[in-house]
Design a protein around this motif. Structure first.
Motif, PDB file in Angstrom:
ATOM      1  N   TYR A 173      -4.448  -1.718  -2.313  1.00  0.00           N
ATOM      2  CA  TYR A 173      -3.748  -0.456  -2.066  1.00  0.00           C
ATOM      3  C   TYR A 173      -3.467   0.291  -3.374  1.00  0.00           C
ATOM      4  O   TYR A 173      -2.325   0.339  -3.836  1.00  0.00           O
ATOM      5  CB  TYR A 173      -2.425  -0.726  -1.326  1.00  0.00           C
ATOM      6  CG  TYR A 173      -2.592  -1.566  -0.098  1.00  0.00           C
ATOM      7  CD1 TYR A 173      -3.110  -1.026   1.070  1.00  0.00           C
ATOM      8  CD2 TYR A 173      -2.249  -2.922  -0.115  1.00  0.00           C
ATOM      9  CE1 TYR A 173      -3.275  -1.811   2.208  1.00  0.00           C
ATOM     10  CE2 TYR A 173      -2.401  -3.716   1.020  1.00  0.00           C
ATOM     11  CZ  TYR A 173      -2.916  -3.154   2.174  1.00  0.00           C
ATOM     12  OH  TYR A 173      -3.083  -3.931   3.288  1.00  0.00           O
ATOM     13  N   PRO A 174      -4.496   0.854  -4.007  1.00  0.00           N
ATOM     14  CA  PRO A 174      -4.266   1.604  -5.247  1.00  0.00           C
ATOM     15  C   PRO A 174      -3.354   2.806  -5.010  1.00  0.00           C
ATOM     16  O   PRO A 174      -3.511   3.543  -4.032  1.00  0.00           O
ATOM     17  CB  PRO A 174      -5.677   2.049  -5.657  1.00  0.00           C
ATOM     18  CG  PRO A 174      -6.508   1.935  -4.430  1.00  0.00           C
ATOM     19  CD  PRO A 174      -5.908   0.842  -3.611  1.00  0.00           C
TER      20      PRO A 174
ATOM     21  N   GLY B 129       7.854   5.155 -16.443  1.00  0.00           N
ATOM     22  CA  GLY B 129       7.041   4.147 -17.118  1.00  0.00           C
ATOM     23  C   GLY B 129       6.625   3.039 -16.172  1.00  0.00           C
ATOM     24  O   GLY B 129       5.469   2.591 -16.190  1.00  0.00           O
ATOM     25  N   LEU B 130       7.556   2.594 -15.332  1.00  0.00           N
ATOM     26  CA  LEU B 130       7.248   1.546 -14.361  1.00  0.00           C
ATOM     27  C   LEU B 130       6.260   2.040 -13.305  1.00  0.00           C
ATOM     28  O   LEU B 130       5.395   1.286 -12.860  1.00  0.00           O
ATOM     29  CB  LEU B 130       8.538   1.058 -13.690  1.00  0.00           C
ATOM     30  CG  LEU B 130       9.468   0.212 -14.567  1.00  0.00           C
ATOM     31  CD1 LEU B 130      10.787  -0.053 -13.852  1.00  0.00           C
ATOM     32  CD2 LEU B 130       8.793  -1.102 -14.948  1.00  0.00           C
TER      33      LEU B 130
ATOM     34  N   THR C 239      -7.287   7.250 -11.964  1.00  0.00           N
ATOM     35  CA  THR C 239      -6.071   6.446 -12.036  1.00  0.00           C
ATOM     36  C   THR C 239      -5.551   6.380 -13.464  1.00  0.00           C
ATOM     37  O   THR C 239      -4.339   6.449 -13.699  1.00  0.00           O
ATOM     38  CB  THR C 239      -6.335   5.023 -11.496  1.00  0.00           C
ATOM     39  OG1 THR C 239      -6.687   5.102 -10.118  1.00  0.00           O
ATOM     40  CG2 THR C 239      -5.103   4.144 -11.652  1.00  0.00           C
ATOM     41  N   TYR C 240      -6.459   6.243 -14.439  1.00  0.00           N
ATOM     42  CA  TYR C 240      -6.035   6.226 -15.834  1.00  0.00           C
ATOM     43  C   TYR C 240      -5.347   7.533 -16.212  1.00  0.00           C
ATOM     44  O   TYR C 240      -4.336   7.542 -16.919  1.00  0.00           O
ATOM     45  CB  TYR C 240      -7.239   5.982 -16.745  1.00  0.00           C
ATOM     46  CG  TYR C 240      -7.875   4.616 -16.597  1.00  0.00           C
ATOM     47  CD1 TYR C 240      -7.099   3.510 -16.267  1.00  0.00           C
ATOM     48  CD2 TYR C 240      -9.243   4.429 -16.766  1.00  0.00           C
ATOM     49  CE1 TYR C 240      -7.680   2.259 -16.118  1.00  0.00           C
ATOM     50  CE2 TYR C 240      -9.828   3.179 -16.619  1.00  0.00           C
ATOM     51  CZ  TYR C 240      -9.032   2.095 -16.285  1.00  0.00           C
ATOM     52  OH  TYR C 240      -9.599   0.859 -16.140  1.00  0.00           O
ATOM     53  N   LEU C 241      -5.905   8.656 -15.728  1.00  0.00           N
ATOM     54  CA  LEU C 241      -5.274   9.952 -15.988  1.00  0.00           C
ATOM     55  C   LEU C 241      -3.905  10.038 -15.327  1.00  0.00           C
ATOM     56  O   LEU C 241      -2.939  10.538 -15.924  1.00  0.00           O
ATOM     57  CB  LEU C 241      -6.168  11.074 -15.459  1.00  0.00           C
ATOM     58  CG  LEU C 241      -7.213  11.665 -16.407  1.00  0.00           C
ATOM     59  CD1 LEU C 241      -8.071  12.684 -15.660  1.00  0.00           C
ATOM     60  CD2 LEU C 241      -6.551  12.317 -17.609  1.00  0.00           C
ATOM     61  N   LEU C 242      -3.815   9.566 -14.093  1.00  0.00           N
ATOM     62  CA  LEU C 242      -2.556   9.603 -13.358  1.00  0.00           C
ATOM     63  C   LEU C 242      -1.505   8.744 -14.053  1.00  0.00           C
ATOM     64  O   LEU C 242      -0.347   9.166 -14.212  1.00  0.00           O
ATOM     65  CB  LEU C 242      -2.781   9.114 -11.931  1.00  0.00           C
ATOM     66  CG  LEU C 242      -1.582   9.184 -10.981  1.00  0.00           C
ATOM     67  CD1 LEU C 242      -1.133  10.626 -10.789  1.00  0.00           C
ATOM     68  CD2 LEU C 242      -1.927   8.550  -9.640  1.00  0.00           C
ATOM     69  N   ALA C 243      -1.891   7.549 -14.487  1.00  0.00           N
ATOM     70  CA  ALA C 243      -0.961   6.674 -15.194  1.00  0.00           C
ATOM     71  C   ALA C 243      -0.501   7.320 -16.497  1.00  0.00           C
ATOM     72  O   ALA C 243       0.681   7.239 -16.871  1.00  0.00           O
ATOM     73  CB  ALA C 243      -1.618   5.323 -15.467  1.00  0.00           C
TER      74      ALA C 243
ATOM     75  N   ILE D 190      -1.651  -1.376 -12.275  1.00  0.00           N
ATOM     76  CA  ILE D 190      -1.737  -2.691 -11.639  1.00  0.00           C
ATOM     77  C   ILE D 190      -2.302  -2.578 -10.231  1.00  0.00           C
ATOM     78  O   ILE D 190      -3.059  -3.447  -9.768  1.00  0.00           O
ATOM     79  CB  ILE D 190      -0.346  -3.360 -11.611  1.00  0.00           C
ATOM     80  CG1 ILE D 190       0.115  -3.683 -13.046  1.00  0.00           C
ATOM     81  CG2 ILE D 190      -0.358  -4.628 -10.764  1.00  0.00           C
ATOM     82  CD1 ILE D 190       1.525  -4.221 -13.136  1.00  0.00           C
ATOM     83  N   SER D 191      -1.959  -1.463  -9.546  1.00  0.00           N
ATOM     84  CA  SER D 191      -2.404  -1.301  -8.157  1.00  0.00           C
ATOM     85  C   SER D 191      -3.920  -1.207  -8.028  1.00  0.00           C
ATOM     86  O   SER D 191      -4.462  -1.379  -6.938  1.00  0.00           O
ATOM     87  CB  SER D 191      -1.751  -0.058  -7.539  1.00  0.00           C
ATOM     88  OG  SER D 191      -2.287   1.138  -8.098  1.00  0.00           O
TER      89      SER D 191
END
Length: 235
Positions: free
Chosen positions: A114-115, A100-101, A153-157, A108-109
């Motif tokens: 540095y995403p 989750g973190l 990134t949304y998919l990865l999160a 946030i990245s």
């Protein structure tokens, strides 16, 4: 001063998984009883793997290994909770909190230079980033690429949030015995064994979907072929 280690590539995700997660978990679940290593020694040996691997990786690359840090913290929490014989719900919370973190840090990245998606998916180990960036320059497509990067990134999160949810459910269902008992160790081992088909597999599918989407957009924006994008059969 020479810096020979600076250009060395990072170790693969599979290697990181073995040394930082799988081996420490195996030690804690299979060798922590009094007839084997014992609870204290098993924690020390389990912690030595992510600590040693992270130190070795840092010496080679001069960059902190996030996977080793997470593996160390995860192993420390699992071993500590078992050693202190705390309620199994703390294991469930720990199992959910780490992915989750990571998912939260991934989001946030996006607002930093540095995403994390570039570290996990769009990196020099997987992608020929120099060639891709040059093609993006030639097609004036960096703005569109950034949009694609954000969507990926949304998919990865989401894959990490899915992992957190499934981790919590699996731990709550399986861990019912008091910590410190043979039954608890067996349940922890069973949870570890089921984590791949129940958790890792669906989350990997989502992560691969994010990579597939990102690479498809790169092809559209740069006119490069897949063999030009990915580092295939390269040293």
């Amino acid at each position: 001063m020479p810096q020979p280690a600076k250009g060395k590539p990072r170790h693969s995700a599979f290697t990181n998984l073995i040394f930082n997660i799988l081996v420490p978990t195996l030690i804690l679940t299979k060798f922590s009883d009094e007839g084997s290593l014992g609870p204290q020694l098993s924690i020390v040996i389990a912690l030595a793997f992510p600590l040693s691997f992270g130190t070795w990786d840092f010496i080679q690359t001069r960059r902190a290994n996030v996977f080793s840090i997470l593996g160390f913290v995860s192993t420390l929490l699992t071993g500590g909770i078992s050693l202190l014989e705390l309620d199994p719900q703390y294991i469930a919370i720990k199992e959910a909190s780490i992915p989750g973190l990571i998912g939260l840090a991934t989001l946030i990245s996006l607002y930093t230079p540095y995403p994390l998606i570039k570290t996990l998916l769009f990196n020099d180990e997987i992608v020929d980033t120099e060639r891709v960036n040059q093609a993006l320059d030639e097609h004036d497509a960096h703005a569109n690429f950034e949009v694609a990067l954000r969507r990926a990134t949304y998919l990865l999160a989401f894959s990490f949030f899915l992992s957190a949810t499934l981790n919590y459910i699996l731990a709550k269902v399986l861990l019912v015995s008091p910590p410190g008992t043979p039954e608890y160790s067996a349940e922890l081992g069973k949870m570890t064994g089921l984590s791949f088909p129940v958790i890792a597999l669906p989350c990997t599918v989502v992560m691969m979907a994010a990579l597939f989407y990102l690479m498809r957009r790169v092809r559209q924006l740069t006119a490069l072929e897949l063999e030009q994008i990915f580092r295939l059969h390269q040293e």
